[in-house]
Design a protein around this motif. Sequence first.
Motif, PDB file in Angstrom:
ATOM      1  N   GLN A  86     -34.059  12.107   1.100  1.00 35.14           N
ATOM      2  CA  GLN A  86     -34.455  13.509   0.975  1.00 35.14           C
ATOM      3  C   GLN A  86     -35.644  13.697   0.049  1.00 35.14           C
ATOM      4  N   ALA A  87     -35.944  12.671  -0.765  1.00 35.74           N
ATOM      5  CA  ALA A  87     -37.104  12.757  -1.652  1.00 35.74           C
ATOM      6  C   ALA A  87     -38.414  12.635  -0.877  1.00 35.74           C
ATOM      7  N   ILE A  88     -38.342  12.199   0.378  1.00 32.50           N
ATOM      8  CA  ILE A  88     -39.538  12.038   1.198  1.00 32.50           C
ATOM      9  C   ILE A  88     -39.759  13.311   2.003  1.00 32.50           C
ATOM     10  N   GLU A  89     -40.915  13.904   1.861  1.00 29.42           N
ATOM     11  CA  GLU A  89     -41.203  15.187   2.508  1.00 29.42           C
ATOM     12  C   GLU A  89     -41.156  15.064   4.029  1.00 29.42           C
ATOM     13  N   GLY A  90     -40.413  15.957   4.658  1.00 34.17           N
ATOM     14  CA  GLY A  90     -40.385  16.052   6.104  1.00 34.17           C
ATOM     15  C   GLY A  90     -39.570  14.993   6.816  1.00 34.17           C
ATOM     16  N   VAL A  91     -38.806  14.195   6.092  1.00 34.87           N
ATOM     17  CA  VAL A  91     -38.025  13.134   6.731  1.00 34.87           C
ATOM     18  C   VAL A  91     -36.913  13.728   7.590  1.00 34.87           C
ATOM     19  N   VAL A  92     -36.659  13.112   8.733  1.00 40.07           N
ATOM     20  CA  VAL A  92     -35.561  13.514   9.613  1.00 40.07           C
ATOM     21  C   VAL A  92     -34.742  12.266   9.924  1.00 40.07           C
ATOM     22  N   VAL A  93     -33.438  12.335   9.698  1.00 42.67           N
ATOM     23  CA  VAL A  93     -32.549  11.202   9.962  1.00 42.67           C
ATOM     24  C   VAL A  93     -31.622  11.561  11.120  1.00 42.67           C
ATOM     25  N   GLU A  94     -31.695  10.768  12.192  1.00 38.73           N
ATOM     26  CA  GLU A  94     -30.833  10.978  13.360  1.00 38.73           C
ATOM     27  C   GLU A  94     -29.858   9.812  13.461  1.00 38.73           C
ATOM     28  N   GLN A  95     -28.571  10.135  13.627  1.00 38.94           N
ATOM     29  CA  GLN A  95     -27.540   9.113  13.748  1.00 38.94           C
ATOM     30  C   GLN A  95     -26.760   9.350  15.047  1.00 38.94           C
ATOM     31  N   ASP A  96     -26.771   8.354  15.912  1.00 42.61           N
ATOM     32  CA  ASP A  96     -26.093   8.471  17.202  1.00 42.61           C
ATOM     33  C   ASP A  96     -25.076   7.351  17.348  1.00 42.61           C
ATOM     34  N   ARG A 124     -36.180   2.343  12.700  1.00 41.66           N
ATOM     35  CA  ARG A 124     -34.966   2.375  13.511  1.00 41.66           C
ATOM     36  C   ARG A 124     -34.141   1.126  13.219  1.00 41.66           C
ATOM     37  N   PHE A 125     -32.813   1.304  13.194  1.00 43.54           N
ATOM     38  CA  PHE A 125     -31.934   0.157  12.990  1.00 43.54           C
ATOM     39  C   PHE A 125     -30.532   0.510  13.468  1.00 43.54           C
ATOM     40  N   PHE A 126     -29.690  -0.513  13.575  1.00 45.54           N
ATOM     41  CA  PHE A 126     -28.304  -0.345  13.998  1.00 45.54           C
ATOM     42  C   PHE A 126     -27.371  -0.810  12.888  1.00 45.54           C
ATOM     43  N   LEU A 127     -26.285  -0.086  12.705  1.00 45.89           N
ATOM     44  CA  LEU A 127     -25.213  -0.484  11.799  1.00 45.89           C
ATOM     45  C   LEU A 127     -23.882  -0.346  12.521  1.00 45.89           C
ATOM     46  N   SER A 128     -22.916  -1.154  12.131  1.00 46.57           N
ATOM     47  CA  SER A 128     -21.576  -0.923  12.645  1.00 46.57           C
ATOM     48  C   SER A 128     -21.108   0.454  12.169  1.00 46.57           C
ATOM     49  N   LYS A 129     -20.171   1.021  12.886  1.00 50.23           N
ATOM     50  CA  LYS A 129     -19.684   2.357  12.519  1.00 50.23           C
ATOM     51  C   LYS A 129     -19.154   2.372  11.095  1.00 50.23           C
ATOM     52  N   GLU A 130     -18.437   1.308  10.738  1.00 47.97           N
ATOM     53  CA  GLU A 130     -17.848   1.236   9.396  1.00 47.97           C
ATOM     54  C   GLU A 130     -18.933   1.127   8.332  1.00 47.97           C
ATOM     55  N   GLU A 131     -19.960   0.299   8.610  1.00 49.67           N
ATOM     56  CA  GLU A 131     -21.035   0.122   7.642  1.00 49.67           C
ATOM     57  C   GLU A 131     -21.841   1.406   7.491  1.00 49.67           C
ATOM     58  N   ALA A 132     -22.057   2.113   8.594  1.00 53.19           N
ATOM     59  CA  ALA A 132     -22.788   3.376   8.527  1.00 53.19           C
ATOM     60  C   ALA A 132     -22.042   4.408   7.699  1.00 53.19           C
ATOM     61  N   GLU A 133     -20.740   4.465   7.887  1.00 53.96           N
ATOM     62  CA  GLU A 133     -19.931   5.419   7.117  1.00 53.96           C
ATOM     63  C   GLU A 133     -19.994   5.112   5.634  1.00 53.96           C
ATOM     64  N   ALA A 134     -20.112   3.823   5.290  1.00 56.24           N
ATOM     65  CA  ALA A 134     -20.136   3.430   3.883  1.00 56.24           C
ATOM     66  C   ALA A 134     -21.506   3.630   3.237  1.00 56.24           C
ATOM     67  N   LYS A 135     -22.572   3.396   4.010  1.00 57.39           N
ATOM     68  CA  LYS A 135     -23.910   3.358   3.414  1.00 57.39           C
ATOM     69  C   LYS A 135     -24.757   4.603   3.637  1.00 57.39           C
ATOM     70  N   MET A 136     -24.606   5.243   4.802  1.00 58.26           N
ATOM     71  CA  MET A 136     -25.571   6.262   5.174  1.00 58.26           C
ATOM     72  C   MET A 136     -25.554   7.522   4.309  1.00 58.26           C
ATOM     73  N   PRO A 137     -24.412   7.969   3.783  1.00 61.99           N
ATOM     74  CA  PRO A 137     -24.494   9.153   2.911  1.00 61.99           C
ATOM     75  C   PRO A 137     -25.445   8.950   1.733  1.00 61.99           C
ATOM     76  N   ALA A 138     -25.373   7.786   1.089  1.00 63.19           N
ATOM     77  CA  ALA A 138     -26.268   7.519  -0.037  1.00 63.19           C
ATOM     78  C   ALA A 138     -27.708   7.342   0.430  1.00 63.19           C
ATOM     79  N   VAL A 139     -27.878   6.696   1.591  1.00 67.70           N
ATOM     80  CA  VAL A 139     -29.226   6.497   2.125  1.00 67.70           C
ATOM     81  C   VAL A 139     -29.872   7.848   2.447  1.00 67.70           C
ATOM     82  N   VAL A 140     -29.126   8.714   3.124  1.00 71.92           N
ATOM     83  CA  VAL A 140     -29.654  10.033   3.482  1.00 71.92           C
ATOM     84  C   VAL A 140     -30.022  10.819   2.230  1.00 71.92           C
ATOM     85  N   GLY A 141     -29.183  10.723   1.207  1.00 69.75           N
ATOM     86  CA  GLY A 141     -29.473  11.420  -0.044  1.00 69.75           C
ATOM     87  C   GLY A 141     -30.772  10.944  -0.672  1.00 69.75           C
ATOM     88  N   ALA A 142     -30.978   9.625  -0.675  1.00 73.70           N
ATOM     89  CA  ALA A 142     -32.197   9.071  -1.258  1.00 73.70           C
ATOM     90  C   ALA A 142     -33.432   9.433  -0.441  1.00 73.70           C
TER      91      ALA A 142
END
Length: 309
Positions: A89-99, A69-87
């Motif tokens: 996906q190689a882990i079986e059964g991973v679930v990413v929740e963003q609130d 679990r971690f926190f990012l600013s909204k701007e930083e999340a928008e910049a980083k999380m698409p690539a992070v989520v893509g990477a």
Amino acid sequence: MASWMKINIKLQSPDHIEETCGILAIHDIEEIEIIDPTENLRFLNEGEEHNWDYAEDDILHARGPVGVRFFLSKEEAEAKMPAVVGALQAIEGVVVEQDLVEDDWSEAWKQHYKPFKVGEGIIIRPFWEDYDAKDGEIVFTIDPGHVFGTGQHQSTSLCICLLEKHLQKGDVAFDIGCGSGILATIGLLLGASHTTAIDIDPAAIKMTNINAELNGIDKSKINAYVLNPLRDPMEGCYDVVVANIVADVIIPLSPLVAKVIKAGGKFICGGIIDDREEEVTQALQGAGFEILEITKKDNWLAYASVFRG
């Protein structure tokens, strides 16, 4: 009011934590909280005998998901999380929740955290507060980070007082379980010539280095790195070793500290509930330490001992 993204990465197995942390590190996300309810059980069950502090009862019935679990600013999340989520996906059964969190919690608590004195002359000052030091005072400036302590806990203040009393100028020091680097950096401000700091959490190492820099500590005087002292060999030979952890770690740690401390070296340990005094005393004495003093604040104890071999 600030906008933050709270990101929970749920994993099927603790075996995937290291890979997940590696992916986050590649994307410069290092201030994280690892959630593994079984880790403490594994950690404390390494020995044949198991001792439990009443303050730690919850870990006896550890349940819940494994993840990060971690926190990012909204701007930083928008910049980083698409690539992070893509990477991820190689882990079986991973679930990413963003609130999205609309709150000023990250700043509001600072209004109640002011400079305060510990011991004879050590002032702990959060970096956003000004303080005019008086003659003889040592000012430690801290950035607590998102998940680490502020120096106000009883066990931390007890260890600081013992460091202030027993550390000598020029000592080589070792901080085991450094957290945000409070004891490691204060040791240097008190005159230690060099400090090694270890922790099992990479985020702790980052905060230790940040706090050392905040206090003007030369990088050559501190070496902070990730290490599990009950699993991995410790190196060096130290005048002072400090460990503010819990009794269940101090007890098996004591004979290991004896291997890296000089004859006549001081071992300062805290985070010990008073119910565990006899057990910790026996462990220290069994490892070759002579108890110099035991200090107490509320229900917490801290020890200063000297290694006699």
